[in-house]
Write a protein that holds these residues in place. Structure first.
Motif, PDB file in Angstrom:
ATOM      1  N   GLY A  72       0.800  -1.219   0.000  1.00  0.00           N
ATOM      2  CA  GLY A  72       0.000   0.000   0.000  1.00  0.00           C
ATOM      3  C   GLY A  72       0.828   1.263   0.000  1.00  0.00           C
ATOM      4  N   TYR A  73       0.264   2.332  -0.552  1.00  0.00           N
ATOM      5  CA  TYR A  73       0.911   3.642  -0.630  1.00  0.00           C
ATOM      6  C   TYR A  73       0.158   4.655   0.227  1.00  0.00           C
ATOM      7  N   LYS A  74       0.870   5.619   0.765  1.00  0.00           N
ATOM      8  CA  LYS A  74       0.208   6.733   1.426  1.00  0.00           C
ATOM      9  C   LYS A  74      -0.584   7.542   0.401  1.00  0.00           C
ATOM     10  N   GLY A  75      -1.672   8.143   0.869  1.00  0.00           N
ATOM     11  CA  GLY A  75      -2.490   8.951  -0.026  1.00  0.00           C
ATOM     12  C   GLY A  75      -1.892  10.294  -0.348  1.00  0.00           C
ATOM     13  N   SER A  76      -0.968  10.752   0.445  1.00  0.00           N
ATOM     14  CA  SER A  76      -0.258  12.003   0.179  1.00  0.00           C
ATOM     15  C   SER A  76       1.097  11.924   0.848  1.00  0.00           C
ATOM     16  N   LEU A  77       2.006  12.778   0.430  1.00  0.00           N
ATOM     17  CA  LEU A  77       3.366  12.776   0.954  1.00  0.00           C
ATOM     18  C   LEU A  77       3.751  14.187   1.379  1.00  0.00           C
ATOM     19  N   GLY A  78       4.508  14.267   2.458  1.00  0.00           N
ATOM     20  CA  GLY A  78       5.040  15.546   2.892  1.00  0.00           C
ATOM     21  C   GLY A  78       4.059  16.369   3.691  1.00  0.00           C
ATOM     22  N   PRO A  79       4.498  17.546   4.121  1.00  0.00           N
ATOM     23  CA  PRO A  79       3.639  18.414   4.926  1.00  0.00           C
ATOM     24  C   PRO A  79       2.415  18.923   4.183  1.00  0.00           C
ATOM     25  N   SER A  80       2.521  19.096   2.852  1.00  0.00           N
ATOM     26  CA  SER A  80       1.392  19.544   2.038  1.00  0.00           C
ATOM     27  C   SER A  80       1.574  19.029   0.617  1.00  0.00           C
ATOM     28  N   SER A  81       0.550  19.191  -0.180  1.00  0.00           N
ATOM     29  CA  SER A  81       0.543  18.660  -1.536  1.00  0.00           C
ATOM     30  C   SER A  81       1.690  19.198  -2.383  1.00  0.00           C
ATOM     31  N   GLN A  82       2.092  20.429  -2.149  1.00  0.00           N
ATOM     32  CA  GLN A  82       3.152  21.034  -2.958  1.00  0.00           C
ATOM     33  C   GLN A  82       4.444  20.229  -2.926  1.00  0.00           C
ATOM     34  N   PHE A  83       4.750  19.621  -1.790  1.00  0.00           N
ATOM     35  CA  PHE A  83       6.017  18.910  -1.651  1.00  0.00           C
ATOM     36  C   PHE A  83       6.072  17.707  -2.581  1.00  0.00           C
ATOM     37  N   ALA A  84       5.005  16.923  -2.628  1.00  0.00           N
ATOM     38  CA  ALA A  84       4.994  15.738  -3.482  1.00  0.00           C
ATOM     39  C   ALA A  84       5.144  16.128  -4.948  1.00  0.00           C
ATOM     40  N   HIS A  85       4.508  17.217  -5.344  1.00  0.00           N
ATOM     41  CA  HIS A  85       4.558  17.635  -6.743  1.00  0.00           C
ATOM     42  C   HIS A  85       5.894  18.286  -7.090  1.00  0.00           C
ATOM     43  N   ASP A  86       6.598  18.786  -6.089  1.00  0.00           N
ATOM     44  CA  ASP A  86       7.877  19.439  -6.344  1.00  0.00           C
ATOM     45  C   ASP A  86       9.031  18.446  -6.384  1.00  0.00           C
ATOM     46  N   GLY A  87       8.872  17.296  -5.738  1.00  0.00           N
ATOM     47  CA  GLY A  87       9.897  16.261  -5.795  1.00  0.00           C
ATOM     48  C   GLY A  87      10.858  16.233  -4.634  1.00  0.00           C
ATOM     49  N   TYR A  88      10.653  15.283  -3.721  1.00  0.00           N
ATOM     50  CA  TYR A  88      11.543  15.028  -2.592  1.00  0.00           C
ATOM     51  C   TYR A  88      11.608  13.525  -2.389  1.00  0.00           C
ATOM     52  N   ILE A  89      12.602  13.075  -1.652  1.00  0.00           N
ATOM     53  CA  ILE A  89      12.617  11.696  -1.164  1.00  0.00           C
ATOM     54  C   ILE A  89      11.970  11.729   0.216  1.00  0.00           C
ATOM     55  N   PHE A  90      10.801  11.108   0.348  1.00  0.00           N
ATOM     56  CA  PHE A  90      10.042  11.170   1.599  1.00  0.00           C
ATOM     57  C   PHE A  90      10.332   9.945   2.455  1.00  0.00           C
ATOM     58  N   VAL A  91      10.638  10.208   3.724  1.00  0.00           N
ATOM     59  CA  VAL A  91      11.020   9.146   4.654  1.00  0.00           C
ATOM     60  C   VAL A  91      10.069   9.180   5.846  1.00  0.00           C
ATOM     61  N   TYR A  92       9.480   8.024   6.143  1.00  0.00           N
ATOM     62  CA  TYR A  92       8.595   7.893   7.312  1.00  0.00           C
ATOM     63  C   TYR A  92       9.127   6.754   8.180  1.00  0.00           C
ATOM     64  N   GLN A  93       9.300   7.034   9.457  1.00  0.00           N
ATOM     65  CA  GLN A  93       9.914   6.036  10.335  1.00  0.00           C
ATOM     66  C   GLN A  93       9.098   5.837  11.606  1.00  0.00           C
ATOM     67  N   ASP A  94       8.823   4.567  11.932  1.00  0.00           N
ATOM     68  CA  ASP A  94       8.281   4.224  13.245  1.00  0.00           C
ATOM     69  C   ASP A  94       9.395   4.374  14.265  1.00  0.00           C
ATOM     70  N   VAL A  95       9.186   5.215  15.283  1.00  0.00           N
ATOM     71  CA  VAL A  95      10.242   5.416  16.265  1.00  0.00           C
ATOM     72  C   VAL A  95      10.423   4.159  17.117  1.00  0.00           C
ATOM     73  N   ARG A  96      11.505   4.130  17.823  1.00  0.00           N
ATOM     74  CA  ARG A  96      11.896   2.981  18.642  1.00  0.00           C
ATOM     75  C   ARG A  96      10.740   2.522  19.554  1.00  0.00           C
ATOM     76  N   GLY A  97      10.453   1.229  19.479  1.00  0.00           N
ATOM     77  CA  GLY A  97       9.454   0.643  20.361  1.00  0.00           C
ATOM     78  C   GLY A  97       8.017   0.805  19.916  1.00  0.00           C
ATOM     79  N   ARG A  98       7.801   1.383  18.725  1.00  0.00           N
ATOM     80  CA  ARG A  98       6.446   1.604  18.229  1.00  0.00           C
ATOM     81  C   ARG A  98       6.224   0.835  16.940  1.00  0.00           C
ATOM     82  N   TRP A  99       5.047   0.210  16.826  1.00  0.00           N
ATOM     83  CA  TRP A  99       4.600  -0.438  15.612  1.00  0.00           C
ATOM     84  C   TRP A  99       5.608  -1.465  15.102  1.00  0.00           C
ATOM     85  N   MET A 100       6.250  -1.223  13.960  1.00  0.00           N
ATOM     86  CA  MET A 100       7.119  -2.238  13.364  1.00  0.00           C
ATOM     87  C   MET A 100       8.601  -2.035  13.672  1.00  0.00           C
ATOM     88  N   SER A 101       8.889  -1.091  14.565  1.00  0.00           N
ATOM     89  CA  SER A 101      10.285  -0.884  14.968  1.00  0.00           C
ATOM     90  C   SER A 101      10.599  -1.646  16.242  1.00  0.00           C
TER      91      SER A 101
END
Length: 623
Positions: free
Chosen positions: A81-110
């Motif tokens: 599955g993919y996230k429905g949007s990336l970054g703080p707002s729509s502009q970021f996804a359309h402008d082009g970044y490498i987006f990183v999302y991380q579960d912090v230590r001890g949460r979910w899949m970390s």
């Protein structure tokens, strides 16, 4: 509100697009068409691995900076599955970044054991000395070496708990971290979300921890916590029937939630909480920072304001930016931000921030684009205007005292009479003052309470009101407000709640957001409010009882505002000693309230002094 934010992260994948029923996220297909998703278990220096999703632009003809969000609210969806949007707002996804999302230590899949507001270390002598700063450093190092076509620059952002992780990212002091935006960051859990000056925020926390607690061990999981179902939306009735705070475990949680028990076991500002105050560590920061908050953030107003003030004080050569708008918790990230409850802000404010401040800030520091953003951007409520300053609070704001006077008067002139005047009221913890008019909206912290009309309390004899004359000119308050009360009580402990209100004239017209059966004529809009648990009046870590009948100063901060009381309006100050169930009930005897029995709750008479020898006043900064 905590649970509202948790739900948004889980259900929308931290998306900033506010979906309505039947609507389709316009970015969802764009993300799938233009980004490739990868999942990694990134090793930390102590051997633990943190689950990380990376969305890389399919166009590999150029290099991209990283935008990272570290969260305790899950990086879902996992797998294909993919996230429905990336970054703080729509502009970021359309402008082009490498987006990183991380579960912090001890949460979910970390991996690892989760610590709420992980204590940060000043020294890291061995690989076992880890915290959120070292986890961020190790993650950035791994990304730079393993994700192709990056330009060597990293930006971090996050709201609320992810705002805290953004602040701790600054403590990594990694040279590649060039821009960070802590938004509504929790800075001091005891002061932000848990206790406000020692008064426990009951509805904000009680229902949050069951859903937040999806695991309490070192076993990664996608399983979500289950929300507590009280069977009613009448929180006033529910919590009155629940009884003392100890019954939260005796009746419901049965000592099964470790993080809840930490709150129950540490009602004072002891070493447990001091170790979790990230403000102590905000020195030697080289990263450019944009701190963002909302004037009507019922959770982390303290965190945003004090993160900014601490960063500016301790890092004078670092570019630090500050934005405060007329928003609730996270309200700038989604939606219009054009009103709250009945109060109209004159038009959309969220898009202005997302397009002209947030996007430009990150684009400048990560991609080298031009930026014309003032150091301080603040929305002036009351007149609904954006204002820019070089620093906050504005240098031109001058301190004045706003005095409570006999006869319910309020004035910038000090009392002059020789008589030791006072007003008194009987406070009954078994008949507490509600925090909103509709008791069927009290099972959660209704965000609208922060601007709500207070006329529903006009018949309560345990609410004191002090009102100015009709203003003959605009009065603008900019900066923090301090309550300085002279009080006495027949008990040995007491809460005091101070509310600053903007009273509209009888000629005020309704607006398009005015609720049914509401009239803006005579509206008593809350501008700022804060409780104070009296036993902490001298030190949050050393509670002490009142001496019954003795006049005692009780002083505390109500936080910052930028508000104009317009010509023709009045300024009102209200004082009360219960605010239920927004805050827990004080038995009004000196005791550990988290362990109190029902028989401990006593009526008490409180006096608020209004005389020359025992003045009560607010310290405000007037433009």
């Amino acid at each position: 509100m905590k649970y509202i934010l948790l739900s948004l992260y889980l259900l929308l994948g931290a998306a900033t697009f506010a979906q309505q029923p039947g609507m389709v996220n316009p970015d969802a297909q764009y993300v799938k068409d233009n980004y490739t998703k990868f999942e990694y278990q990134i090793p930390m220096r102590d051997g633990k691995k943190l689950f990380t999703s990376v969305y890389v632009p399919k166009d590999q003809s150029k290099k991209y900076p990283f935008m990272m969000d570290r969260t305790c609210y899950s990086v879902a969806p996992y797998g294909a599955g993919y996230k429905g949007s990336l970054g703080p707002s729509s502009q970021f996804a359309h402008d082009g970044y490498i987006f990183v999302y991380q579960d912090v230590r001890g949460r979910w899949m970390s991996e690892g054991i989760y610590e709420e507001m992980t204590p940060e270390l000043e020294e890291h002598k061995t690989n076992k000395d880890v915290d959120e700063g070292t986890d961020t450093y190790d993650t950035i190092d791994w990304l730079l070496k393993n994700i192709p076509n990056n330009n060597g620059k990293v930006g971090v952002w996050g709201i609320s708990y992810p705002g805290f992780y953004t602040t701790t990212a600054l403590l990594s002091r990694h040279p590649a971290l060039v821009a960070a935006s802590p938004q509504a960051p929790i800075a001091d859990l005891w002061r932000d979300d848990g206790w406000h000056n020692g008064a426990f925020f009951l509805v904000a926390n009680f229902g949050f921890y069951p859903g937040f607690t999806n695991r309490q061990d070192d076993k990664p999981t996608q399983r979500r916590g289950g929300r507590f179902n009280p069977g009613t939306e009448d929180g006033y009735d529910f919590f009155m029937k629940m009884g003392p705070m100890k019954n939260t475990n005796d009746k419901y949680y049965k000592d099964t939630i470790r993080l809840w028990n930490e709150m129950i076991d540490h009602p004072d500002y002891d070493e447990h909480w001091k170790a979790r105050n990230v403000l102590y560590h905000l020195h030697d920061i080289k990263t450019a920072v944009l701190v963002t908050g909302g004037w009507y953030d019922a959770e982390d107003l303290y965190g945003a304001i004090n993160t900014y003030k601490t960063l500016v004080k301790n890092n004078p050569k670092t570019p630090i930016y500050f934005t405060m708008g007329p928003w609730v918790h996270g309200g700038w990230a989604r939606g219009a931000g054009d009103h709250l409850g009945d109060v109209d802000f004159g038009g959309p404010t969220g898009p202005f921030y997302r397009e002209n401040i947030e996007f430009k800030f990150f684009s400048h520091y990560l991609k080298g684009t031009p930026m014309d953003v003032a150091p301080v951007n603040t929305f002036q409520t009351g007149v609904n205007q954006w204002k820019t300053y070089k620093a906050w609070p504005p240098a031109q704001a001058q301190q004045k005292e706003l005095y409570l006077l006999p006869g319910g008067k309020l004035s910038f002139n000090a009392p002059t009479g020789k008589k030791d005047s006072f007003d008194e009221y009987e406070s009954d913890p078994n008949n507490p003052v509600p925090f909103v008019a509709d008791r069927n909206q009290t099972m959660d912290m209704q965000r609208e309470y922060m601007t709500a009309d207070q006329r529903f309390l006009s018949t309560r004899k345990d609410v004191l009101s002090y009102q100015s004359d009709v203003l003959d000119k605009d009065v603008t308050i900019a900066g923090n407000i301090w309550a300085n009360l002279s009080v006495s009580t027949t008990g040995t402990d007491a809460d005091f709640v101070v509310k600053v209100l903007d009273v509209y004239p009888d000629t005020a017209a309704n607006n398009k957001f005015t609720g049914k059966d509401v009239k803006m004529a005579g509206y008593q809009q809350m501008v700022r409010s804060e409780p104070m648990r009296g036993k902490y009046r001298n030190a949050f870590d050393k509670p002490e009882p009142f001496i019954p009948g003795t006049v005692t100063p009780v002083n505390w901060e109500l936080q910052d505002v930028l508000h104009t009381f317009k010509k023709g309006h009045r300024i009102m100050v209200q004082i009360q000693s219960t605010w239920f169930p927004l805050i827990d009930r004080n038995p009004q005897i000196f005791t550990n309230i988290m362990k109190a029995n029902e028989s401990d709750f006593k009526q008490a008479t409180h006096k608020i002094y209004t005389s020359k020898q025992h003045p009560s006043f607010l310290k405000v900064r007037v433009m």
